[in-house]
Enzyme design. Sequence first.
Site, PDB file in Angstrom:
ATOM      1  N   ARG A 176       0.839  -1.194   0.000  1.00 47.20           N
ATOM      2  CA  ARG A 176       0.000   0.000   0.000  1.00 47.20           C
ATOM      3  C   ARG A 176       0.872   1.242   0.000  1.00 47.20           C
ATOM      4  NH1 ARG A 176      -2.181   0.447   4.813  1.00 47.20           N
ATOM      5  NH2 ARG A 176      -3.474   2.171   4.150  1.00 47.20           N
ATOM      6  N   LYS A 193       3.722  -7.120  12.186  1.00 47.23           N
ATOM      7  CA  LYS A 193       2.920  -7.390  10.989  1.00 47.23           C
ATOM      8  C   LYS A 193       3.148  -8.815  10.476  1.00 47.23           C
ATOM      9  CE  LYS A 193       1.902  -5.353   6.488  1.00 47.23           C
ATOM     10  NZ  LYS A 193       1.674  -4.059   5.855  1.00 47.23           N
ATOM     11  N   ARG A 212      -0.384   4.646  13.633  1.00 52.22           N
ATOM     12  CA  ARG A 212       0.431   3.736  14.439  1.00 52.22           C
ATOM     13  C   ARG A 212       0.106   3.914  15.907  1.00 52.22           C
ATOM     14  NH1 ARG A 212       4.733   7.056  15.955  1.00 52.22           N
ATOM     15  NH2 ARG A 212       4.926   8.807  14.531  1.00 52.22           N
TER      16      ARG A 212
HETATM   17  C1  BTN Z   1       0.687  -3.846   2.404  1.00 52.13           C
HETATM   18  O1  BTN Z   1       0.654  -4.266   3.554  1.00 52.13           O
HETATM   19  O2  BTN Z   1       1.253  -2.773   2.118  1.00 52.13           O
HETATM   20  C2  BTN Z   1       0.035  -4.652   1.325  1.00 52.13           C
HETATM   21  C3  BTN Z   1       0.911  -5.782   0.886  1.00 52.13           C
HETATM   22  C4  BTN Z   1       0.270  -6.630  -0.188  1.00 52.13           C
HETATM   23  C5  BTN Z   1       1.222  -7.651  -0.749  1.00 52.13           C
HETATM   24  C6  BTN Z   1       0.557  -8.608  -1.706  1.00 52.13           C
HETATM   25  S1  BTN Z   1       1.605  -9.959  -2.122  1.00 52.13           S
HETATM   26  C7  BTN Z   1       0.478 -10.444  -3.362  1.00 52.13           C
HETATM   27  C8  BTN Z   1      -0.015  -9.179  -4.038  1.00 52.13           C
HETATM   28  N1  BTN Z   1       0.895  -8.778  -5.067  1.00 52.13           N
HETATM   29  C9  BTN Z   1       1.508  -7.638  -4.797  1.00 52.13           C
HETATM   30  O3  BTN Z   1       2.355  -7.082  -5.511  1.00 52.13           O
HETATM   31  N2  BTN Z   1       1.081  -7.161  -3.626  1.00 52.13           N
HETATM   32  C10 BTN Z   1       0.082  -8.029  -3.032  1.00 52.13           C
END
Ligand code: BTN
Length: 264
Positions: free
Chosen positions: A63, A122, A261
Amino acid sequence: MAAPLRWPAESLWEAVVPLLPGFTVEILPEIDSTNSELMRRARAGQADPVLLVAERQTAGRGRRGRGWVSSDGDSLTFSLGLPLGPADWSGLSLAVGVAVAQALHPDIGLKWPNDLWVQGRKLAGILVETASVVGAGADGAGSPLRRHAVIGIGINIAPRPPVEGSDIVPASLRELWPQADAPGALARAVPALVQAVLAFEREGFAPFVAGFAARDVLRGRDVTLSDGTTGRAAGVDRGGALLVHTAAGLQTVSSSEVSVRPAP
Ligand code: BTN
């Protein structure tokens, strides 16, 4: 060399296809990002529901423009792409978090908006993106634009080193479920995820409010928002917005661009 992973592609397909006609499962050894790939396909008009799992991502995305780092076998990275038309999209990523946490382990918490946490660290992240797809109408002519959702999930299965610039060791599923592996986590998560997304399309976030509250790790804690606002988290509303008691009164935070946070 590690033994090849045995993915439950067929059993997942059998479980999901009655819910999502046209559903397919694809397991790839490597891709840049499962979300990027399904967004490319959606924009090219490929709108059938699909589960795309990658054993390795070379450009995983998180994100707020961040990357997502994972490693073979020690992480599970997948995306579900499907046409979706809820009346209101707010809260979809929270509903996904509730479903995946419930499917994986009772001790997984949720940190607004959509991180899965274990003991303050996390475990997993969720990236929801949408695209417009031009569909063919029943008469063969182009029908109006339809929305397509790509729901990407990354889960740490085995312990991994801290991300660069941090000394916090991310949580891993094996802390809670010692035998966990990526195929086993996928088998638990995907049917629950599909059911949750379809329930969300019909009913919105309301059916997930209690499930989120039961796992909400911020509720009652002092928090700082990325815009500098401080206050005490007070749960989420029926649209999935974070409620924060601040000096200026109760603030409703709904933007996914805001991060929050907890105070140490
Ligand atoms: C976050 O916490 O910032 C979101 C992370 C999301 C990761 C997943 S892995 C599968 C899918 N493909 C990506 O490139 N991102 C999501």
